[in-house]
Motif scaffolding. Sequence first.
Motif, short mmCIF file in Angstrom:
data_model
loop_
_atom_site.label_atom_id
_atom_site.label_comp_id
_atom_site.label_asym_id
_atom_site.label_seq_id
_atom_site.Cartn_x
_atom_site.Cartn_y
_atom_site.Cartn_z
N LYS A 59 24.94 17.78 -75.55
CA LYS A 59 26.02 17.16 -76.32
C LYS A 59 25.49 16.25 -77.43
O LYS A 59 26.27 15.65 -78.17
CB LYS A 59 26.92 16.34 -75.38
CG LYS A 59 27.74 17.21 -74.44
CD LYS A 59 28.83 16.39 -73.75
CE LYS A 59 29.85 17.27 -73.09
NZ LYS A 59 29.48 17.76 -71.79
N ALA A 60 24.17 16.18 -77.56
CA ALA A 60 23.56 15.33 -78.60
C ALA A 60 23.95 15.85 -79.98
O ALA A 60 24.04 17.05 -80.20
CB ALA A 60 22.04 15.31 -78.45
N GLU A 61 24.20 14.92 -80.89
CA GLU A 61 24.57 15.28 -82.25
C GLU A 61 23.62 14.64 -83.23
O GLU A 61 22.91 13.70 -82.91
CB GLU A 61 26.01 14.82 -82.54
CG GLU A 61 27.04 15.54 -81.70
CD GLU A 61 28.45 15.06 -81.96
OE1 GLU A 61 28.62 14.01 -82.61
OE2 GLU A 61 29.39 15.74 -81.51
N GLY A 62 23.62 15.17 -84.45
CA GLY A 62 22.78 14.62 -85.51
C GLY A 62 21.84 15.68 -86.03
O GLY A 62 22.05 16.88 -85.84
N THR A 63 20.77 15.22 -86.67
CA THR A 63 19.77 16.15 -87.21
C THR A 63 19.03 16.82 -86.05
O THR A 63 19.10 16.35 -84.89
CB THR A 63 18.74 15.41 -88.08
OG1 THR A 63 18.02 14.50 -87.22
CG2 THR A 63 19.41 14.63 -89.20
N GLU A 64 18.32 17.87 -86.37
CA GLU A 64 17.53 18.54 -85.32
C GLU A 64 16.57 17.55 -84.67
O GLU A 64 16.41 17.54 -83.45
CB GLU A 64 16.78 19.74 -85.89
CG GLU A 64 16.02 20.47 -84.78
CD GLU A 64 15.40 21.78 -85.22
OE1 GLU A 64 14.92 22.50 -84.33
OE2 GLU A 64 15.39 22.07 -86.43
N GLU A 65 15.96 16.70 -85.47
CA GLU A 65 15.01 15.73 -84.92
C GLU A 65 15.70 14.74 -83.98
O GLU A 65 15.16 14.38 -82.94
CB GLU A 65 14.28 14.99 -86.06
CG GLU A 65 13.05 14.24 -85.60
CD GLU A 65 12.12 15.02 -84.66
OE1 GLU A 65 11.76 14.45 -83.60
OE2 GLU A 65 11.76 16.17 -84.96
N GLU A 66 16.93 14.32 -84.34
CA GLU A 66 17.67 13.39 -83.47
C GLU A 66 18.07 14.07 -82.16
O GLU A 66 17.97 13.47 -81.09
CB GLU A 66 18.92 12.89 -84.22
CG GLU A 66 18.59 11.93 -85.35
CD GLU A 66 19.76 11.66 -86.30
OE1 GLU A 66 19.77 10.59 -86.91
OE2 GLU A 66 20.66 12.51 -86.42
N VAL A 67 18.47 15.33 -82.26
CA VAL A 67 18.83 16.09 -81.05
C VAL A 67 17.58 16.28 -80.18
O VAL A 67 17.61 16.06 -78.96
CB VAL A 67 19.47 17.44 -81.42
CG1 VAL A 67 19.63 18.33 -80.20
CG2 VAL A 67 20.83 17.22 -82.09
N ASN A 68 16.47 16.66 -80.81
CA ASN A 68 15.22 16.84 -80.07
C ASN A 68 14.82 15.56 -79.34
O ASN A 68 14.34 15.61 -78.20
CB ASN A 68 14.09 17.27 -81.01
CG ASN A 68 14.22 18.71 -81.48
OD1 ASN A 68 15.08 19.45 -81.00
ND2 ASN A 68 13.39 19.08 -82.43
N LYS A 69 15.02 14.42 -79.99
CA LYS A 69 14.67 13.13 -79.39
C LYS A 69 15.44 12.91 -78.09
O LYS A 69 14.87 12.47 -77.09
CB LYS A 69 14.96 12.01 -80.39
CG LYS A 69 14.58 10.62 -79.91
CD LYS A 69 14.81 9.58 -81.03
CE LYS A 69 14.33 8.20 -80.63
NZ LYS A 69 15.22 7.53 -79.68
N VAL A 70 16.74 13.25 -78.09
CA VAL A 70 17.54 13.10 -76.87
C VAL A 70 17.02 14.03 -75.77
O VAL A 70 16.85 13.62 -74.62
CB VAL A 70 19.05 13.36 -77.15
CG1 VAL A 70 19.86 13.33 -75.86
CG2 VAL A 70 19.58 12.34 -78.15
N PHE A 71 16.74 15.28 -76.12
CA PHE A 71 16.19 16.23 -75.14
C PHE A 71 14.88 15.70 -74.56
O PHE A 71 14.67 15.75 -73.35
CB PHE A 71 15.96 17.60 -75.78
CG PHE A 71 17.11 18.55 -75.63
CD1 PHE A 71 17.18 19.44 -74.57
CD2 PHE A 71 18.14 18.54 -76.56
CE1 PHE A 71 18.24 20.31 -74.44
CE2 PHE A 71 19.22 19.41 -76.44
CZ PHE A 71 19.27 20.30 -75.37
#
Length: 135
Positions: free
Chosen positions: A108-120
């Motif tokens: 459910k993370a949103e934002g840039t790919e880098e922001e999503v990757n950070k949550v993962f």
Amino acid sequence: MGKPIIYFLCTGNSCRSQMAEGLGKEILGDEWDVYSAGIEAHGVNPKAVEMMDEIGIDIRNQKSSVIDSNILNQSSLVITLCGDAKENCPVVPKGVETAHWGLVDPAKAEGTEEEVNKVFREVRDEIKRRIENVN
């Protein structure tokens, strides 16, 4: 008798529980049989596969599956990774240890790919830390 079973449960068995299964097999595989499942089966999230590849664990061949009552009944430890799984999990038999690790859903993370990757990565690393403390 075989090794004790650890069963990671989540909503869709696509992200958190899949990463937990991969990490569990890597870290606990000598002492535990490790499984994961969901209330529903949503398929393995490609981003979860990618984030696990970063740390050298391949989860491509893991299957997304719904909770299996036979595995549940034979488990020594059942860990729910989200509130939905905790609320909707079938009744865990007496004598089976349970734990709840309330983790954000990286899918459910949103934002840039880098922001999503950070949550993962944060969720993956938190699961790893907790699994290392299971024994």
